[in-house]
Structures are given as C-alpha cells and as structure tokens.
Design a protein around this motif. Structure first.
Motif: not given
Length: 216
Positions: A157-176
């Motif tokens: 599964r994706t990292f989304d399972v750990f967050h209630r706001d997956p979009a914010h987390q995806r943007a954070l990880i993508a910009g690392l």
C-alpha cells in the motif's frame, strides 16, 4: 573432288561438335560440383549458426565460435560471438549487483532500526522485521487516529495509510532533497521518522527510504 571435300568438312564439323560437347559437359559438371560444395558449406554453416543461436537463447554461453570468412556467414558468426560475450559480461554484472543487493537486504533484515522502502508513487515495497514490530506495537495507538490501519496490511500500500491528509504528505515526500525528520505522537506512543530520497547512479529519484524509531 566435291564429294571428298564435303566428307572432310563433315568430319571436321563432327569432331568440333563433340569437342565442344565435351568442354560444355565439363563446364556443367564443374559448376554442378561447385554449387554442391557451396550448398553443403552453406547448409553446414547455417546449421551451426542456428545451433549456436539456440544455445545462446538458452543462456548456454560456452559455445566455441570461429569466424573463418568475411562473407555473410562469417559476419553472422562474428555477431553471435559478440552477443555471447556481451551476455556473459551482463550476467556477471547482474550477479555482482544481485550479491550486493542480497548483502544490503540481509543487513536491513537484521537491523534494529525499522526500515521501509517505497517507490516514487509511495507504494511500500519493503519492510524489515524491526519496522513490522514497531507497527504492531503501535497498531492500537494508530487506530485511534486511523481506524482502518492494520499493521499486517501495510506492504503493497502507499504511505497514505499513515496520514489523514495524504496529499500533504505526498507533496512533502515528492519534494525531498535530503533527509526529513518528523516526530509523531499517537496516544501514549512516540515515534521518530526519517524520510530520505533514494537516488540512482544516474541521479534519478527511484524511491524513498523511511526509518522508524520507537521513542516511547
């Protein structure tokens, strides 16, 4: 006199005819033998080339390849020899890389730190036993915030399972561009997470590594 002359001309013509017939027959015989020899050689060369190509396709890469001519068959055998050599080298390189990957995998499997690896889409591809233990210990606490969370259903599964706001987390990880450290409190449990981009030899982003530490 005329009768004798005609008979002599006839004999000369007859002798010339048979002489030319013998020469022509010899030429035809020679050409036939030459074509038979060429055909036998061509068939033999083709059979050998087909056998060699089949062996290479089956990764039998110890074929003895000799280039005895510079014609089309010689060029074909030269190409097969080059193919066999390059395949041997590629397989050896892949074997070395596989051995190195196995060492890294074994090191991660026995590490005390929880390690998780995901691809560029955030899909979790690997979890070592340490992070599985961390997630199982924290499952009840995580489910207070994420009711659908299951520690044994994270892989794939994706990292989304750990967050209630997956979009914010995806943007954070993508910009690392370096390691990002975050602290997470769930109920009475405390976690420290370090996310790092994974870059290949060509400088391309190939995924994300996430280290879990139980700081409770």
């Amino acid at each position: 006199a005329l009768s004798g002359l005609s008979a002599a001309d006839g004999d000369r013509a007859n002798a010339q005819f048979w002489g030319e017939a013998v020469i022509l027959s010899a030429i035809v015989l020679f050409l036939g033998l030459a074509m038979w020899a060429f055909g036998s050689q061509a068939v033999g060369s083709t059979t050998h080339a087909v056998r060699t190509a089949r062996n290479i396709a089956q990764l039998k890469l110890d074929n003895r390849i000799e280039v005895r001519s510079s014609d089309e068959f010689g060029q074909l055998m030269q190409a097969l020899g080059q193919m066999q050599s390059e395949l041997r080298e590629r397989i050896e390189r892949e074997r070395i890389v596989a051995t190195e990957n196995a060492r890294v995998r074994n090191a991660l499997d026995v590490a005390t730190s929880g390690m998780m690896i995901a691809d560029n889409d955030g899909v979790i591809l690997y979890m070592n036993p340490a992070v599985q233990r961390v997630l199982r210990r924290g499952e009840a606490a995580m489910r207070e915030r994420l009711p659908e969370f299951r520690a044994d259903a994270v892989m794939g599964r994706t990292f989304d399972v750990f967050h209630r706001d997956p979009a914010h987390q995806r943007a954070l990880i993508a910009g690392l561009t370096g390691t990002h450290v975050a602290r997470l409190k769930l109920a009475d449990m405390h976690f420290e997470l370090a996310a790092s981009p994974m870059i290949d030899a060509a400088g391309q982003r190939i995924g994300t590594a996430l280290e879990w530490q139980d700081r409770t």
